[in-house]
Enzyme design. Sequence first.
Site, PDB file in Angstrom:
ATOM      1  N   GLY A  43       4.658   7.949   5.690  1.00 18.40           N
ATOM      2  CA  GLY A  43       4.909   7.392   7.023  1.00 18.40           C
ATOM      3  C   GLY A  43       6.374   7.065   7.251  1.00 18.40           C
ATOM      4  CE  LYS A  44       7.089   4.126  12.688  1.00 20.33           C
ATOM      5  NZ  LYS A  44       5.641   4.402  12.812  1.00 20.33           N
ATOM      6  CD  GLU A  45       9.596   1.730   8.987  1.00 19.34           C
ATOM      7  OE1 GLU A  45      10.539   1.896   8.204  1.00 19.34           O
ATOM      8  OE2 GLU A  45       9.725   1.687  10.213  1.00 19.34           O
ATOM      9  CE  LYS A  61       1.339   0.790   5.544  1.00 18.01           C
ATOM     10  NZ  LYS A  61       0.797   0.478   6.870  1.00 18.01           N
ATOM     11  CG  ASP A 171       1.383   0.830  15.904  1.00 19.44           C
ATOM     12  OD1 ASP A 171       1.492   1.465  16.969  1.00 19.44           O
ATOM     13  OD2 ASP A 171       1.747   1.293  14.810  1.00 19.44           O
ATOM     14  CG  ASN A 176      -2.160   2.692  13.275  1.00 14.15           C
ATOM     15  OD1 ASN A 176      -2.045   3.428  12.297  1.00 14.15           O
ATOM     16  ND2 ASN A 176      -1.130   2.198  13.935  1.00 14.15           N
ATOM     17  CG  ASP A 188      -0.235   0.819  10.385  1.00 18.42           C
ATOM     18  OD1 ASP A 188       0.408  -0.114   9.877  1.00 18.42           O
ATOM     19  OD2 ASP A 188       0.309   1.838  10.872  1.00 18.42           O
TER      20      ASP A 188
HETATM   21  N1  LIG Z   1      -7.539   1.975   3.791  1.00 17.32           N
HETATM   22  C1  LIG Z   1      -7.445   3.244   4.162  1.00 17.32           C
HETATM   23  N2  LIG Z   1      -8.498   4.101   4.011  1.00 17.32           N
HETATM   24  C2  LIG Z   1      -8.398   5.397   4.378  1.00 17.32           C
HETATM   25  N3  LIG Z   1      -7.280   5.945   4.904  1.00 17.32           N
HETATM   26  C3  LIG Z   1      -6.195   5.157   5.081  1.00 17.32           C
HETATM   27  C4  LIG Z   1      -6.234   3.768   4.721  1.00 17.32           C
HETATM   28  N4  LIG Z   1      -5.018   3.237   4.999  1.00 17.32           N
HETATM   29  C5  LIG Z   1      -4.273   4.235   5.503  1.00 17.32           C
HETATM   30  N5  LIG Z   1      -4.961   5.394   5.560  1.00 17.32           N
HETATM   31  C6  LIG Z   1      -4.453   6.700   6.049  1.00 17.32           C
HETATM   32  O1  LIG Z   1      -3.044   6.754   5.927  1.00 17.32           O
HETATM   33  C7  LIG Z   1      -2.429   6.862   7.212  1.00 17.32           C
HETATM   34  C8  LIG Z   1      -1.177   6.012   7.269  1.00 17.32           C
HETATM   35  O2  LIG Z   1      -1.492   4.643   7.006  1.00 17.32           O
HETATM   36  P1  LIG Z   1      -0.898   3.472   7.899  1.00 17.32           P
HETATM   37  O3  LIG Z   1      -1.226   3.721   9.315  1.00 17.32           O
HETATM   38  O4  LIG Z   1      -1.307   2.186   7.285  1.00 17.32           O
HETATM   39  O5  LIG Z   1       0.638   3.649   7.612  1.00 17.32           O
HETATM   40  P2  LIG Z   1       1.856   4.110   8.563  1.00 17.32           P
HETATM   41  O6  LIG Z   1       1.422   4.460   9.938  1.00 17.32           O
HETATM   42  O7  LIG Z   1       2.670   5.076   7.808  1.00 17.32           O
HETATM   43  O8  LIG Z   1       2.543   2.758   8.568  1.00 17.32           O
HETATM   44  P3  LIG Z   1       3.987   2.373   9.023  1.00 17.32           P
HETATM   45  O9  LIG Z   1       4.042   2.720  10.494  1.00 17.32           O
HETATM   46  O10 LIG Z   1       3.944   0.906   8.719  1.00 17.32           O
HETATM   47  O11 LIG Z   1       4.949   3.161   8.169  1.00 17.32           O
HETATM   48  C9  LIG Z   1      -3.501   6.394   8.176  1.00 17.32           C
HETATM   49  O12 LIG Z   1      -3.337   6.919   9.459  1.00 17.32           O
HETATM   50  C10 LIG Z   1      -4.776   6.880   7.520  1.00 17.32           C
HETATM   51  O13 LIG Z   1      -4.983   8.243   7.803  1.00 17.32           O
HETATM   52 MG   LIG Z   2      -0.246   3.975  11.077  1.00 19.40          MG
END
Ligand SMILES: Nc1ncnc2c1ncn2[C@@H]1O[C@H](COP(=O)(O)OP(=O)(O)OP(=O)(O)O)[C@@H](O)[C@H]1O
Ligand SMILES: [Mg+2]
Length: 236
Positions: A43-45, A61, A171, A176, A188
């Site tokens: 992801g972004k972060e 994560k 968000d 999400n 998220d």
């Molecule tokens: N607990 C979980 N179970 C299954 N899939 C998950 C889970 N957590 C995250 N994912 C998968 O990983 C993807 C990215 O996770 P998340 O949305 O938490 O991070 P992100 O969008 O990269 O966060 P950020 O914007 O903080 O960088 C989700 O869209 C989902 O597909």
């Molecule tokens: Mg996300």
Amino acid sequence: MAKRSLEKWKTYKNVFDNFTIHNLDLLSGKGYFDELLSPIAIGKEANIFTAKAGRKRIILKIYRLENCDFNRMYSYIRADSRYPTLKKNRRGVIFAWAQREYRNLYLARKIGIRVPTPIHRKDNIIIMEMIGKGEPAPQLKNDYPADPERFYREVVTFMARMHRKGLVHGDLSGFNILNNRERPVFIDFSQSTTRDSPDYDELLHRDARNIARFFQKAGVETSTGKLLRELEKEEP
Ligand SMILES: Nc1ncnc2c1ncn2[C@@H]1O[C@H](COP(=O)(O)OP(=O)(O)OP(=O)(O)O)[C@@H](O)[C@H]1O
Ligand SMILES: [Mg+2]
């Protein structure tokens, strides 16, 4: 065993700095997981991995210590009334960010929102339940519900329950929300904040707008205004 799989990921697209590798070692040593399996999102972060924990799969994560917009994180978290004295240093902000997300997940779970169960947090690493059977459940944007109206109703119920308890996701979107066998699971919670934070209303409106638009496209008769009014209703 754990060591071997960490070696494998050490060089993976610069995901892990030495500090994180040390923490992963420590966490697997404590028995939180046996080995990392595969990255599911960069992801972004943060980077999201599945890991094996006994016979279960869990999610790690991992917020990157480099390559993340900690200025953006700081501006969000500064507005959160739970972090009034946070200093602007990179690691401190990233750790607080992960801590806040963990706390939000815990809070949401406590009030009955379907979210991944938070298991543990250390510095920049969050360990949580994996949603899905055998493999991670799809994001709502990639797997439209068979019955959008019913799915929407449950999403609104979750949003309303959070709002009544003074928590906003911040968000919420097809990215999400996971479609776990036709039931929504919110994930998220990194931008989620409490009612006494100055940007609470703005985030609530944004969530309502995104969700109303998404479900309008899926054929549900709704609008941002309609959804916002539902959020203000008393629990039946
Ligand atoms: N607990 C979980 N179970 C299954 N899939 C998950 C889970 N957590 C995250 N994912 C998968 O990983 C993807 C990215 O996770 P998340 O949305 O938490 O991070 P992100 O969008 O990269 O966060 P950020 O914007 O903080 O960088 C989700 O869209 C989902 O597909
Ligand atoms: Mg996300």
